[in-house]
Design a protein around this motif. Structure first.
Motif, PDB file in Angstrom:
ATOM      1  N   GLU A  61       0.829  -1.212   0.000  1.00 21.22           N
ATOM      2  CA  GLU A  61       0.000   0.000   0.000  1.00 21.22           C
ATOM      3  C   GLU A  61       0.860   1.256   0.000  1.00 21.22           C
ATOM      4  O   GLU A  61       0.543   2.240  -0.678  1.00 21.22           O
ATOM      5  CB  GLU A  61      -0.919  -0.011   1.219  1.00 21.22           C
ATOM      6  N   ALA A  62       1.961   1.241   0.761  1.00 25.04           N
ATOM      7  CA  ALA A  62       2.842   2.412   0.817  1.00 25.04           C
ATOM      8  C   ALA A  62       3.679   2.547  -0.439  1.00 25.04           C
ATOM      9  O   ALA A  62       4.002   3.667  -0.866  1.00 25.04           O
ATOM     10  CB  ALA A  62       3.741   2.331   2.053  1.00 25.04           C
ATOM     11  N   ASN A  63       4.051   1.424  -1.051  1.00 31.99           N
ATOM     12  CA  ASN A  63       4.877   1.436  -2.263  1.00 31.99           C
ATOM     13  C   ASN A  63       4.434   0.289  -3.165  1.00 31.99           C
ATOM     14  O   ASN A  63       4.959  -0.817  -3.076  1.00 31.99           O
ATOM     15  CB  ASN A  63       6.360   1.302  -1.907  1.00 31.99           C
ATOM     16  N   PRO A  64       3.464   0.542  -4.049  1.00 27.66           N
ATOM     17  CA  PRO A  64       2.930  -0.546  -4.894  1.00 27.66           C
ATOM     18  C   PRO A  64       3.974  -1.165  -5.823  1.00 27.66           C
ATOM     19  O   PRO A  64       3.787  -2.284  -6.293  1.00 27.66           O
ATOM     20  CB  PRO A  64       1.834   0.159  -5.708  1.00 27.66           C
ATOM     21  N   ARG A  65       5.065  -0.447  -6.112  1.00 29.27           N
ATOM     22  CA  ARG A  65       6.086  -0.977  -7.015  1.00 29.27           C
ATOM     23  C   ARG A  65       7.066  -1.922  -6.317  1.00 29.27           C
ATOM     24  O   ARG A  65       7.938  -2.490  -6.967  1.00 29.27           O
ATOM     25  CB  ARG A  65       6.858   0.167  -7.680  1.00 29.27           C
ATOM     26  N   SER A  66       6.939  -2.058  -5.021  1.00 28.42           N
ATOM     27  CA  SER A  66       7.805  -2.993  -4.306  1.00 28.42           C
ATOM     28  C   SER A  66       7.345  -4.415  -4.596  1.00 28.42           C
ATOM     29  O   SER A  66       6.154  -4.693  -4.661  1.00 28.42           O
ATOM     30  CB  SER A  66       7.745  -2.712  -2.810  1.00 28.42           C
ATOM     31  N   GLY A  67       8.310  -5.311  -4.789  1.00 28.14           N
ATOM     32  CA  GLY A  67       7.922  -6.677  -5.105  1.00 28.14           C
ATOM     33  C   GLY A  67       9.069  -7.646  -5.032  1.00 28.14           C
ATOM     34  O   GLY A  67      10.142  -7.351  -4.474  1.00 28.14           O
ATOM     35  N   LEU A  68       8.867  -8.809  -5.617  1.00 26.64           N
ATOM     36  CA  LEU A  68       9.843  -9.889  -5.534  1.00 26.64           C
ATOM     37  C   LEU A  68      11.088  -9.614  -6.362  1.00 26.64           C
ATOM     38  O   LEU A  68      12.148 -10.191  -6.094  1.00 26.64           O
ATOM     39  CB  LEU A  68       9.194 -11.197  -6.003  1.00 26.64           C
TER      40      LEU A  68
END
Length: 478
Positions: free
Chosen positions: A227-234
């Motif tokens: 929610e705070a950083n939608p581009r964060s991921g695996l």
């Protein structure tokens, strides 16, 4: 040799210094060979003498620190000469972007002069100063690594969303799966070959890396983080975990324990040479990239904006290689606007405006004459010309001083890598000519430096995930 030969692009300048750094590091690396060591001793008229059980190792370690100290001194001098240079029109800017012949000659001269400095200085330098500055470089490198991880993922997502090209999606997903697969395979191999019975420390370090990887993977896909950083991921976590696993592997392979390190127990000379070559090439490329990347990211590392671009009022830079197809509209300076208003109000005579206009025209013509050499070709159908690719036309693109300071501490880090973080201890003197006896030993410092770097990298990445959640007002999505 003695011409200025200025580079017309900041990228060309940075590449030039990176190549110069790699050349210096390569000289330091080959100084570890016994043949070169004895040549140095011969041509120094036996001034450089130090006795120990492993004579070649003593000379090699000291020679590496001498050569890399010359690089530290070179970049420190460059930094002092370029203080407060924020425009390429400043005469001292040519020191950064040109005069490559004198700079190469100066570096080689400093390397030669470093071999007349007494051994006692380099014993202190190798044991205290170089490790301290190397630690600073490691911290900066970890910050940059996390920045590169986020930049890579965001770039792929932006290209995919903007262009609609599936190749960016495949590249991002493929690299993520490949890195997780590589981490899994390497971890299994570590347990099989380095985590055998009786190697409790190895087992603990491998397990800590596995647990940390699981935590980072779950953290990057947590709903609050998303929610705070939608581009964060695996994608980001896979790159960080791969680097942490590499550091742990390198640390365990560097452990001075033949029972728990089969590489140290059974490695032949051919394997040692091959490993040294591959490791040296990888290290030189990584350090060259880190230095140029860190020098241009002074805002990220130091919290400032670096050098400001002193462009004319109203100037908007064109994209690289964009041709100019029409005359730019003249922009009237604020001073002329004020004088014109005063003339219309009757507080100044018309001659004041005429004089100011004439002075401006003279200065403009002078600038055109100075810039004539920067114009390289006519465009079809007119006299408008396309300027060469000079991205520092109106100011420096990065901090010159910070650039050289990064290279200086990177030189210390390179010296510690090439000498495997070995300590130098000077004991009693020999009865013949009072030459000191030095002890060059393998230290566990190298292993723990890599382990600590792995943990620090994981913590820095975890902070980039948690900071937007903990402080939403201070972080916003770009």
């Amino acid at each position: 040799m003695c011409q200025s030969c200025n580079c017309q692009s900041s990228i060309a300048t940075r590449v030039g210094f990176a190549l110069l750094f790699c050349m210096n590091a390569f000289l330091a690396w080959i100084s570890l060979t016994p043949a070169l060591v004895h040549t140095i001793e011969k041509y120094s008229l036996h001034y450089i003498q130090i006795h120990c059980e492993q004579q070649d190792a003593c000379f090699g370690v000291m020679a590496v620190h001498r050569i890399m100290f010359a690089a530290v001194l070179f970049h420190a001098i460059m930094a002092m000469l370029l203080v407060d240079v924020h425009s390429t029109r400043t005469p001292r800017a040519a020191i950064q972007n040109g005069w490559w012949g004198p700079k190469v000659s100066g570096l080689l001269s400093l390397i030669v002069l470093s071999f007349v400095i007494p051994n006692g200085f380099f014993v202190f330098w190798a044991n205290w100063v170089a490790p301290l500055l190397s630690g600073v470089f490691i911290v900066l490198g970890l910050v940059l690594l996390v920045d590169v991880v986020h930049t890579w993922s965001e770039t792929c997502l932006q290209r995919w969303e903007r262009d609609g090209a599936d190749r960016w999606m495949y590249l991002l997903v493929g690299s993520t799966i490949s890195l997780y697969t590589a981490v899994l395979i390497v971890t299994v191999l570590l347990y099989v070959y380095l985590g055998t019975s009786g190697c409790t420390l190895n087992q603990v370090l491998i397990s800590v890396n596995v647990v940390g990887g699981i935590i980072l993977t779950l953290l990057c896909i947590h709903p609050a983080v998303q929610e705070a950083n939608p581009r964060s991921g695996l994608a980001q976590s896979s790159m960080v975990l791969a680097y942490c696993t590499y550091l742990v592997t390198s640390a365990l392979l560097n452990r001075d324990n033949k029972h728990c390190n089969p590489v140290a127990r059974g490695r032949g000379e051919a394997t040692k040479s091959t490993t040294a070559v591959i490791g040296a090439l990888f290290t030189f490329v990584a350090i060259a990239y880190s230095t140029t990347r860190a020098a241009t990211q002074s805002k990220l590392l130091m919290g400032d904006n670096g050098a400001e671009i002193d462009a004319p009022s109203g100037y908007e830079p064109l994209p690289m290689h964009t041709p100019i197809t029409e005359q730019p509209k003249p922009i009237e300076p604020l001073r002329i606007q004020a004088i014109r208003s005063a003339v219309e109000a009757g507080s100044l005579p018309q001659s004041a405006l005429d004089d100011e206009t004439r002075i401006r025209r003279t200065l403009h013509e002078s600038d055109l004459n100075d810039d004539q050499e920067d114009l390289d070709q006519d465009l079809p159908g007119g006299s408008v010309r396309m300027p060469v690719n000079d991205d520092e036309r109106f100011g420096t693109r990065y901090s010159y001083v910070f650039f050289h300071l990064i290279f200086a501490i990177a030189a210390c880090y390179t010296a510690m890598l090439l000498t495997d973080w070995q300590f130098v201890k000077v004991g009693a003197t020999t009865p013949i000519n009072d030459t000191p006896i030095a002890y060059i030993g393998v230290s566990s410092t190298s292993m723990w430096i890599r382990i600590a770097s792995s943990w620090a990298c994981a913590l820095i990445y975890a902070w980039t995930l948690l900071a937007p959640v903990a402080f939403p007002d201070r972080f916003s999505e770009v």
